[in-house]
Motif scaffolding. Structure first.
Motif, PDB file in Angstrom:
ATOM      1  N   THR A  86      41.105  49.388 -19.585  1.00  0.00           N
ATOM      2  CA  THR A  86      40.771  49.872 -20.922  1.00  0.00           C
ATOM      3  C   THR A  86      41.434  51.233 -21.086  1.00  0.00           C
ATOM      4  O   THR A  86      41.334  52.074 -20.200  1.00  0.00           O
ATOM      5  CB  THR A  86      39.243  50.024 -21.071  1.00  0.00           C
ATOM      6  N   ILE A  87      42.103  51.424 -22.203  1.00  0.00           N
ATOM      7  CA  ILE A  87      42.719  52.725 -22.474  1.00  0.00           C
ATOM      8  C   ILE A  87      42.000  53.351 -23.663  1.00  0.00           C
ATOM      9  O   ILE A  87      41.757  52.696 -24.677  1.00  0.00           O
ATOM     10  CB  ILE A  87      44.229  52.591 -22.746  1.00  0.00           C
ATOM     11  N   ILE A  88      41.666  54.626 -23.511  1.00  0.00           N
ATOM     12  CA  ILE A  88      41.042  55.393 -24.595  1.00  0.00           C
ATOM     13  C   ILE A  88      42.175  56.064 -25.366  1.00  0.00           C
ATOM     14  O   ILE A  88      42.938  56.859 -24.799  1.00  0.00           O
ATOM     15  CB  ILE A  88      40.048  56.432 -24.049  1.00  0.00           C
ATOM     16  N   TYR A  89      42.274  55.718 -26.640  1.00  0.00           N
ATOM     17  CA  TYR A  89      43.344  56.224 -27.512  1.00  0.00           C
ATOM     18  C   TYR A  89      42.798  57.238 -28.505  1.00  0.00           C
ATOM     19  O   TYR A  89      41.655  57.125 -28.961  1.00  0.00           O
ATOM     20  CB  TYR A  89      43.965  55.076 -28.313  1.00  0.00           C
ATOM     21  N   ASP A 103      35.077  62.664 -30.473  1.00  0.00           N
ATOM     22  CA  ASP A 103      36.393  63.311 -30.384  1.00  0.00           C
ATOM     23  C   ASP A 103      37.503  62.464 -31.017  1.00  0.00           C
ATOM     24  O   ASP A 103      38.685  62.668 -30.765  1.00  0.00           O
ATOM     25  CB  ASP A 103      36.731  63.651 -28.925  1.00  0.00           C
ATOM     26  N   ASN A 104      37.112  61.518 -31.881  1.00  0.00           N
ATOM     27  CA  ASN A 104      38.032  60.644 -32.611  1.00  0.00           C
ATOM     28  C   ASN A 104      38.897  59.801 -31.677  1.00  0.00           C
ATOM     29  O   ASN A 104      40.110  59.692 -31.840  1.00  0.00           O
ATOM     30  CB  ASN A 104      38.904  61.441 -33.592  1.00  0.00           C
ATOM     31  N   THR A 105      38.245  59.188 -30.678  1.00  0.00           N
ATOM     32  CA  THR A 105      38.935  58.300 -29.745  1.00  0.00           C
ATOM     33  C   THR A 105      38.213  56.963 -29.691  1.00  0.00           C
ATOM     34  O   THR A 105      37.068  56.848 -30.142  1.00  0.00           O
ATOM     35  CB  THR A 105      38.976  58.888 -28.312  1.00  0.00           C
ATOM     36  N   LEU A 106      38.891  55.973 -29.130  1.00  0.00           N
ATOM     37  CA  LEU A 106      38.295  54.652 -28.954  1.00  0.00           C
ATOM     38  C   LEU A 106      38.927  53.975 -27.748  1.00  0.00           C
ATOM     39  O   LEU A 106      40.150  53.984 -27.595  1.00  0.00           O
ATOM     40  CB  LEU A 106      38.525  53.785 -30.198  1.00  0.00           C
ATOM     41  N   GLY A 107      38.086  53.386 -26.900  1.00  0.00           N
ATOM     42  CA  GLY A 107      38.564  52.611 -25.760  1.00  0.00           C
ATOM     43  C   GLY A 107      38.868  51.191 -26.197  1.00  0.00           C
ATOM     44  O   GLY A 107      38.033  50.526 -26.816  1.00  0.00           O
ATOM     45  N   ILE A 108      40.079  50.742 -25.895  1.00  0.00           N
ATOM     46  CA  ILE A 108      40.518  49.398 -26.281  1.00  0.00           C
ATOM     47  C   ILE A 108      41.176  48.730 -25.079  1.00  0.00           C
ATOM     48  O   ILE A 108      41.971  49.338 -24.366  1.00  0.00           O
ATOM     49  CB  ILE A 108      41.534  49.457 -27.452  1.00  0.00           C
ATOM     50  N   ARG A 109      40.836  47.456 -24.877  1.00  0.00           N
ATOM     51  CA  ARG A 109      41.456  46.689 -23.795  1.00  0.00           C
ATOM     52  C   ARG A 109      42.177  45.481 -24.379  1.00  0.00           C
ATOM     53  O   ARG A 109      41.609  44.744 -25.185  1.00  0.00           O
ATOM     54  CB  ARG A 109      40.402  46.234 -22.784  1.00  0.00           C
ATOM     55  N   ALA A 171      39.114  49.180 -15.305  1.00  0.00           N
ATOM     56  CA  ALA A 171      39.526  50.566 -15.092  1.00  0.00           C
ATOM     57  C   ALA A 171      39.549  51.212 -16.481  1.00  0.00           C
ATOM     58  O   ALA A 171      39.770  50.518 -17.487  1.00  0.00           O
ATOM     59  CB  ALA A 171      40.912  50.605 -14.469  1.00  0.00           C
ATOM     60  N   ILE A 172      39.317  52.509 -16.557  1.00  0.00           N
ATOM     61  CA  ILE A 172      39.376  53.208 -17.848  1.00  0.00           C
ATOM     62  C   ILE A 172      40.294  54.413 -17.690  1.00  0.00           C
ATOM     63  O   ILE A 172      40.110  55.243 -16.795  1.00  0.00           O
ATOM     64  CB  ILE A 172      37.985  53.667 -18.335  1.00  0.00           C
ATOM     65  N   ILE A 173      41.284  54.473 -18.570  1.00  0.00           N
ATOM     66  CA  ILE A 173      42.255  55.574 -18.570  1.00  0.00           C
ATOM     67  C   ILE A 173      42.268  56.182 -19.964  1.00  0.00           C
ATOM     68  O   ILE A 173      42.292  55.459 -20.964  1.00  0.00           O
ATOM     69  CB  ILE A 173      43.665  55.054 -18.203  1.00  0.00           C
ATOM     70  N   LYS A 174      42.252  57.516 -20.036  1.00  0.00           N
ATOM     71  CA  LYS A 174      42.323  58.202 -21.329  1.00  0.00           C
ATOM     72  C   LYS A 174      43.729  58.751 -21.511  1.00  0.00           C
ATOM     73  O   LYS A 174      44.246  59.456 -20.639  1.00  0.00           O
ATOM     74  CB  LYS A 174      41.294  59.329 -21.399  1.00  0.00           C
ATOM     75  N   VAL A 183      42.251  59.521 -15.492  1.00  0.00           N
ATOM     76  CA  VAL A 183      41.585  58.310 -15.008  1.00  0.00           C
ATOM     77  C   VAL A 183      40.082  58.565 -15.088  1.00  0.00           C
ATOM     78  O   VAL A 183      39.559  59.473 -14.458  1.00  0.00           O
ATOM     79  CB  VAL A 183      42.008  57.956 -13.570  1.00  0.00           C
ATOM     80  N   ILE A 184      39.375  57.773 -15.889  1.00  0.00           N
ATOM     81  CA  ILE A 184      37.941  57.916 -16.084  1.00  0.00           C
ATOM     82  C   ILE A 184      37.192  57.054 -15.065  1.00  0.00           C
ATOM     83  O   ILE A 184      36.203  57.465 -14.489  1.00  0.00           O
ATOM     84  CB  ILE A 184      37.521  57.511 -17.523  1.00  0.00           C
ATOM     85  N   ARG A 185      37.680  55.815 -14.866  1.00  0.00           N
ATOM     86  CA  ARG A 185      37.058  54.904 -13.887  1.00  0.00           C
ATOM     87  C   ARG A 185      38.167  54.076 -13.253  1.00  0.00           C
ATOM     88  O   ARG A 185      38.978  53.478 -13.958  1.00  0.00           O
ATOM     89  CB  ARG A 185      36.037  53.997 -14.579  1.00  0.00           C
ATOM     90  N   LYS A 186      38.191  54.056 -11.911  1.00  0.00           N
ATOM     91  CA  LYS A 186      39.227  53.273 -11.203  1.00  0.00           C
ATOM     92  C   LYS A 186      38.842  51.816 -11.142  1.00  0.00           C
ATOM     93  O   LYS A 186      37.716  51.448 -11.082  1.00  0.00           O
ATOM     94  CB  LYS A 186      39.400  53.800  -9.792  1.00  0.00           C
TER      95      LYS A 186
END
Length: 186
Positions: A86-89, A103-109, A171-174, A183-186
């Motif tokens: 998942t990437i936070i854009y 913060d005007n972001t959204l996680g999208i996979r 995994a979550i990457i911003k 890297v928020i979560r591996k």
């Protein structure tokens, strides 16, 4: 599978919640453009609205419709990722306001699960995806571990992959538009 897609889409179109298998864990989903449906997800999970949810898209083309500017590195990350990521854009667009973080972001996979991918393509909009648990409780590793409160709180439960064990969460990457990668979560 076709009947499951039709029932899930009918539920999503009327603002309902679905419980469905994803490329990671069982998820609670709704139309990511419907703020009332998103509110129902927060209520069902007993989750603070300040804790953002993520959504799934079918491919890069759909992703481009819901993010103002996609950093070039996002394509490489997704192409070479060894697990669902998942990437936070920054600057999501055409999405319900209560899905967007402060913060005007959204996680999208970009989802690679066959059922989800077909569902997303037929629905033609992003779908919220959050783990099928009450906020703070462990993420269920299988359908059998899902809390009855969640099962009763959704409008439709997809009848597929109920015996299959879930994978681990994504995994979550911003990524920020100015080039920062965290890297928020591996």
């Amino acid at each position: 599978m076709r009947e499951e897609h039709e029932k899930a889409i009918a539920t999503l179109k009327r603002g309902g919640l679905i419980l469905y298998p994803t490329d990671t864990v069982w998820g609670i989903g709704c139309d990511a453009t419907n703020s009332e449906a998103i509110e129902k997800v927060y209520q069902l999970k007993k989750r603070a609205e300040s804790k953002a949810l993520i959504c799934l898209v079918s491919d890069f083309k759909m992703l481009q419709q819901y993010v103002e500017e996609i950093p070039e590195v996002a394509y490489d990350i997704l192409k070479y990722a060894a697990k669902p990521t998942t990437i936070i854009y920054d600057d999501p667009i055409r999405i319900a306001e209560n899905l967007i973080a402060e913060d005007n972001t959204l996680g999208i996979r970009v989802c690679r699960n066959k059922f989800c991918n077909i569902l997303l393509k037929k629905f033609r909009k992003p779908i919220v995806s959050t783990s099928a648990n009450i906020s703070g409780a462990p993420t269920p590793r299988s359908f059998k571990e899902i809390d009855p409160v969640i099962l009763e709180g959704v409008d439709y439960v997809v009848n597929l992959d109920r015996e299959k064990k879930s994978l681990s969460p994504s995994a979550i990457i911003k990524l920020t538009n100015d080039g920062k990668v965290s890297v928020i979560r591996k």
